[in-house]
Write an enzyme that holds these catalytic residues in place. Sequence first.
Site, PDB file in Angstrom:
ATOM      1  N   ILE A   1      32.861  33.662  36.533  1.00 20.07           N
ATOM      2  CA  ILE A   1      33.877  33.144  35.608  1.00 20.07           C
ATOM      3  C   ILE A   1      34.252  31.701  35.970  1.00 20.07           C
ATOM      4  CG2 ILE A   1      36.242  33.453  34.778  1.00 20.07           C
ATOM      5  CD1 ILE A   1      35.808  36.517  35.260  1.00 20.07           C
TER       6      ILE A   1
ATOM      7  N   ASP B   1      35.907  27.736  47.596  1.00 18.40           N
ATOM      8  CA  ASP B   1      35.287  29.061  47.669  1.00 18.40           C
ATOM      9  C   ASP B   1      34.768  29.211  49.086  1.00 18.40           C
ATOM     10  OD1 ASP B   1      33.318  31.255  47.420  1.00 18.40           O
ATOM     11  OD2 ASP B   1      33.608  31.040  45.251  1.00 18.40           O
TER      12      ASP B   1
ATOM     13  N   CYS C   1      39.167  34.081  41.705  1.00 14.83           N
ATOM     14  CA  CYS C   1      38.624  34.808  42.862  1.00 14.83           C
ATOM     15  C   CYS C   1      39.201  36.220  42.896  1.00 14.83           C
ATOM     16  CB  CYS C   1      38.934  34.055  44.153  1.00 14.83           C
ATOM     17  SG  CYS C   1      40.671  33.904  44.495  1.00 14.83           S
ATOM     18  N   PRO C   2      38.556  37.124  43.625  1.00 18.93           N
ATOM     19  CA  PRO C   2      39.071  38.503  43.680  1.00 18.93           C
ATOM     20  C   PRO C   2      40.338  38.593  44.531  1.00 18.93           C
ATOM     21  CG  PRO C   2      37.153  38.275  45.090  1.00 18.93           C
ATOM     22  CD  PRO C   2      37.326  36.960  44.408  1.00 18.93           C
TER      23      PRO C   2
ATOM     24  N   THR D   1      44.229  33.830  35.606  1.00 18.63           N
ATOM     25  CA  THR D   1      43.652  34.888  34.768  1.00 18.63           C
ATOM     26  C   THR D   1      42.838  35.831  35.651  1.00 18.63           C
ATOM     27  OG1 THR D   1      41.695  33.542  34.280  1.00 18.63           O
ATOM     28  CG2 THR D   1      43.501  33.426  32.696  1.00 18.63           C
ATOM     29  N   SER D   2      43.147  35.841  36.961  1.00 17.15           N
ATOM     30  CA  SER D   2      42.308  36.629  37.876  1.00 17.15           C
ATOM     31  C   SER D   2      43.012  37.925  38.291  1.00 17.15           C
ATOM     32  CB  SER D   2      41.930  35.769  39.076  1.00 17.15           C
ATOM     33  OG  SER D   2      40.816  36.316  39.708  1.00 17.15           O
TER      34      SER D   2
ATOM     35  N   ASP E   1      47.906  35.396  32.823  1.00 16.11           N
ATOM     36  CA  ASP E   1      47.346  36.551  32.111  1.00 16.11           C
ATOM     37  C   ASP E   1      47.505  37.808  32.964  1.00 16.11           C
ATOM     38  OD1 ASP E   1      45.854  37.736  29.896  1.00 16.11           O
ATOM     39  OD2 ASP E   1      44.239  38.024  31.346  1.00 16.11           O
TER      40      ASP E   1
ATOM     41  N   GLU F   1      52.287  44.094  37.383  1.00 16.68           N
ATOM     42  CA  GLU F   1      51.978  44.403  35.976  1.00 16.68           C
ATOM     43  C   GLU F   1      51.691  45.879  35.714  1.00 16.68           C
ATOM     44  OE1 GLU F   1      48.303  41.985  35.670  1.00 16.68           O
ATOM     45  OE2 GLU F   1      47.247  43.833  35.187  1.00 16.68           O
TER      46      GLU F   1
ATOM     47  N   HIS G   1      47.119  40.633  30.434  1.00 19.30           N
ATOM     48  CA  HIS G   1      45.784  40.974  30.952  1.00 19.30           C
ATOM     49  C   HIS G   1      44.798  41.108  29.786  1.00 19.30           C
ATOM     50  CE1 HIS G   1      43.951  42.545  34.868  1.00 19.30           C
ATOM     51  NE2 HIS G   1      42.970  42.152  34.092  1.00 19.30           N
TER      52      HIS G   1
END
Length: 325
Positions: A154, A173, A201-202, A228-229, A254, A259, A291
């Site tokens: 992404i 990264d 990133c995760p 947005t991750s 997002d 959440e 999300h």
Amino acid sequence: MNIAFFDAKDYEIPYFEQYGEGAGINIRYFKTNLSKETVELARGTDYVCVFVNDRVGADVIDALESLGVRGIALRCAGYNNVDLERARGRIAVVHVPAYSPYAVAEHTMAMLLTSIRRLHKAYNRTRDFNFSLNGLVGFDLHGKTVGVIGTGKIGRVFIDICKGFGMHVLAYDPYPSKEVQAEYLPLAELYARSDIISFHCPLTAQSYHMLDKAAIDQLKKGVVIVNTSRGALVDAGALLEGIKERKIGAACLDVYEEETDLFFEDNSGHILDDDTLARLISMPNVLVSSHQAFLTEEALSNIARITTQNIKDLHEKGECANRLV
Ligand code: NAI
């Protein structure tokens, strides 16, 4: 093959019906999330299919194993909500590593543009025949510096989009790639130099709250934060303080760290208990979507096709290319 499908939503069922039927899979749809209170619904099924806000901790994995469930199929890429170590050697876990990086990257840019050009304000104003431009001044993306955290599938698509806008791209990264056209920097330097910061990133033990109070202190004044991750990459309380202090110019979210009990559901008739989220949403420079970044026709179709294939492979071959444990 029987599957208990948790957190089922109307928009995804037609895609799973189409691919599930072709793969000989019988799916029982449950609106509720999977948790230790609802795990009994999986009795008599071979596999469970779960999404980002199902809670698949050690207790749920133990219960699934005792019910004879053979596998957990995540219909998403991220797997921070599943206790993989508990599942290892006891119950197979598969996921969908990629279904449309374009869906998420394009939503990221949509949020950024909406926020900085105040389109969410303009939309409401013109519907009320208010054609005033006061308070709608934005800024050009061209020539600005964007810091991209995580340059996987992404992040790379988002970088390409940003380059199309004429932006200078910095990246962080732990595993930099020579294929990525960006200037890799240590995180602290990226934080200090970016006009816009976007997370791709995760969520892991290392990345939890990677944007916290100490990090916010290093940022440029007026920086735009886009996430947005996964929500917990950002300390929401610290973000709110940064916005109140005018250090952070805007935030596009997002995802949100708390959440799980809110997003994907209509809570419009309820009093929101989460004061941090309520205060964030009340800010004129905060844009929240629930999300939604993955939600395109292409992504939903790919998710259903790959998830049903994952389950079919596990069932028929005992193996699957997208197996996590
Ligand atoms: P990917 O696995 O292709 O790339 C992730 C990148 O992050 C890798 O290059 C990895 O080296 C890097 N990384 C790992 N730990 C890091 C750290 N601590 N700091 C910086 N970078 C780190 O994953 P992909 O497909 O690009 O997805 C990225 C994230 O997007 C997912 O982990 C997921 O949380 C999120 N996502 C959100 C969706 C939404 O609807 N909002 C939908 C799909 C994914």
